[in-house]
Each structure stands twice: as structure tokens, then as C-alpha cells.
Scaffold this motif. Structure first.
Motif, short mmCIF file in Angstrom:
data_model
loop_
_atom_site.label_atom_id
_atom_site.label_comp_id
_atom_site.label_asym_id
_atom_site.label_seq_id
_atom_site.Cartn_x
_atom_site.Cartn_y
_atom_site.Cartn_z
N LYS A 28 8.21 -49.71 14.94
CA LYS A 28 7.97 -48.32 15.32
C LYS A 28 6.48 -47.99 15.37
O LYS A 28 6.11 -46.89 15.76
CB LYS A 28 8.71 -47.39 14.38
CG LYS A 28 10.21 -47.50 14.56
CD LYS A 28 10.96 -46.57 13.66
CE LYS A 28 12.46 -46.70 13.92
NZ LYS A 28 13.23 -45.79 13.10
N ASP A 29 5.63 -48.95 15.00
CA ASP A 29 4.19 -48.76 15.06
C ASP A 29 3.79 -48.54 16.51
O ASP A 29 4.33 -49.16 17.42
CB ASP A 29 3.49 -50.00 14.50
CG ASP A 29 1.99 -49.84 14.38
OD1 ASP A 29 1.48 -48.72 14.60
OD2 ASP A 29 1.34 -50.84 14.06
N ILE A 36 7.80 -52.08 19.28
CA ILE A 36 8.99 -52.50 20.03
C ILE A 36 9.83 -51.25 20.30
O ILE A 36 10.10 -50.49 19.38
CB ILE A 36 9.84 -53.52 19.23
CG1 ILE A 36 9.02 -54.74 18.80
CG2 ILE A 36 11.08 -53.93 20.00
CD1 ILE A 36 8.52 -55.61 19.92
N ARG A 37 10.24 -51.06 21.53
CA ARG A 37 11.04 -49.87 21.86
C ARG A 37 12.51 -50.06 21.47
O ARG A 37 13.07 -51.13 21.65
CB ARG A 37 10.96 -49.58 23.36
CG ARG A 37 9.62 -49.01 23.78
CD ARG A 37 9.65 -48.48 25.20
NE ARG A 37 10.04 -49.46 26.19
CZ ARG A 37 9.20 -50.20 26.91
NH1 ARG A 37 7.91 -50.07 26.75
NH2 ARG A 37 9.65 -51.06 27.79
N GLU A 38 13.08 -49.01 20.92
CA GLU A 38 14.49 -48.95 20.53
C GLU A 38 14.93 -50.14 19.68
O GLU A 38 15.88 -50.84 20.03
CB GLU A 38 15.37 -48.81 21.77
CG GLU A 38 15.08 -47.54 22.56
CD GLU A 38 16.00 -47.35 23.75
OE1 GLU A 38 17.16 -47.81 23.69
OE2 GLU A 38 15.54 -46.75 24.74
N VAL A 50 15.59 -56.50 17.36
CA VAL A 50 15.44 -56.69 18.80
C VAL A 50 15.39 -55.32 19.45
O VAL A 50 16.16 -54.42 19.09
CB VAL A 50 16.60 -57.52 19.38
CG1 VAL A 50 16.52 -57.60 20.90
CG2 VAL A 50 16.63 -58.91 18.77
N GLY A 51 14.48 -55.16 20.40
CA GLY A 51 14.38 -53.92 21.15
C GLY A 51 14.57 -54.17 22.62
O GLY A 51 14.94 -55.27 23.04
N THR A 52 14.29 -53.16 23.41
CA THR A 52 14.44 -53.29 24.85
C THR A 52 13.29 -54.04 25.50
O THR A 52 13.40 -54.47 26.64
CB THR A 52 14.57 -51.90 25.51
OG1 THR A 52 13.39 -51.14 25.21
CG2 THR A 52 15.81 -51.17 25.02
N ASP A 53 12.19 -54.22 24.75
CA ASP A 53 11.02 -54.89 25.32
C ASP A 53 10.38 -55.90 24.36
O ASP A 53 9.23 -56.26 24.52
CB ASP A 53 9.97 -53.86 25.73
CG ASP A 53 9.41 -53.10 24.54
OD1 ASP A 53 10.04 -53.10 23.46
OD2 ASP A 53 8.33 -52.50 24.69
N GLY A 54 11.14 -56.36 23.36
CA GLY A 54 10.59 -57.34 22.44
C GLY A 54 11.43 -57.50 21.19
O GLY A 54 12.53 -56.94 21.10
#
Length: 109
Positions: A28-29, A36-38, A50-54
Motif C-alpha cells: 500500500k506504500d 502494488i494495486r489491490e 498479489v495485486g493487479t500490477d505486481g
């Protein structure tokens, strides 16, 4: 960073710390190193989000640099509204992170 021509495709950050990092805090940084998003935790041998972009994973790995190894993967070309790559990112981390730990000589969990 892995490039395709001049375009960044995958961006990796590696770090060693004396204490286990809070992955959700890192995700969330808003900085460019670990955001990392979401982010969502996954059921995996190693603590991973795991997020939508990393993604970010951490495991014990004692070296001169610290006791815990953290790997951040960012996929910079994924647009803000694109939510179609989460499963591919997860699949990549499930293969890449254990292989990286093995290369570093880290012991399993």
C-alpha cells in the motif's frame, strides 16, 4: 528491470532485512519501489500478496544482508483499470520466488 526494447516489462526489487516486513504495508506504500494495486494475500508456501500490477513475497533467508529476503515484482505497463493479469502474476510468483530462493541458497519454510 526487464526491458522489451526500451519499454519496461518487469521490475524486480530485492531486499534483505533483519525482521520480516509487513507485506500489506509495503504493497500500500505509494513509493515506486513496492506499491502494488489491490493487494490480496494468497494461499502459498511463502507469505505472498498479489495485486493487479505486481506481487510481493518474503521468506527467511539468512545472509550478511539480513535474515529475511523480500522480492517485489511490478509490471509497470499494466494500466490502472486493467484487472486481467492477477492470475498470471500469481502463477509467475509461484514459480519464480521458490526458484530465486533456491538460487540464493535459502532453506525451505
Amino acid at each position: 528491470m526487464l526491458l522489451s526494447g526500451r519499454d519496461p516489462v518487469l521490475d524486480f526489487q530485492f531486499s534483505w532485512d533483519d525482521t520480516a516486513r509487513d507485506l500489506m504495508y509495503l504493497a500500500k506504500d505509494t513509493g515506486s519501489v513496492s506499491g502494488i494495486r489491490e493487494p490480496r494475500a494468497i494461499d502459498f508456501t511463502y507469505k505472498t500478496i498479489v495485486g493487479t500490477d505486481g506481487a510481493i513475497s518474503i521468506a527467511p533467508c539468512k545472509t550478511n544482508g539480513g535474515k529475511y529476503f523480500t522480492l517485489t515484482l511490478q509490471v509497470p505497463q499494466i494500466s490502472l483499470m486493467d484487472h486481467t493479469h492477477r492470475k498470471d502474476i500469481e502463477k509467475f510468483m509461484r514459480a519464480y520466488f521458490p526458484a530465486t530462493l533456491k538460487t540464493l541458497g535459502c532453506k525451505g519454510p
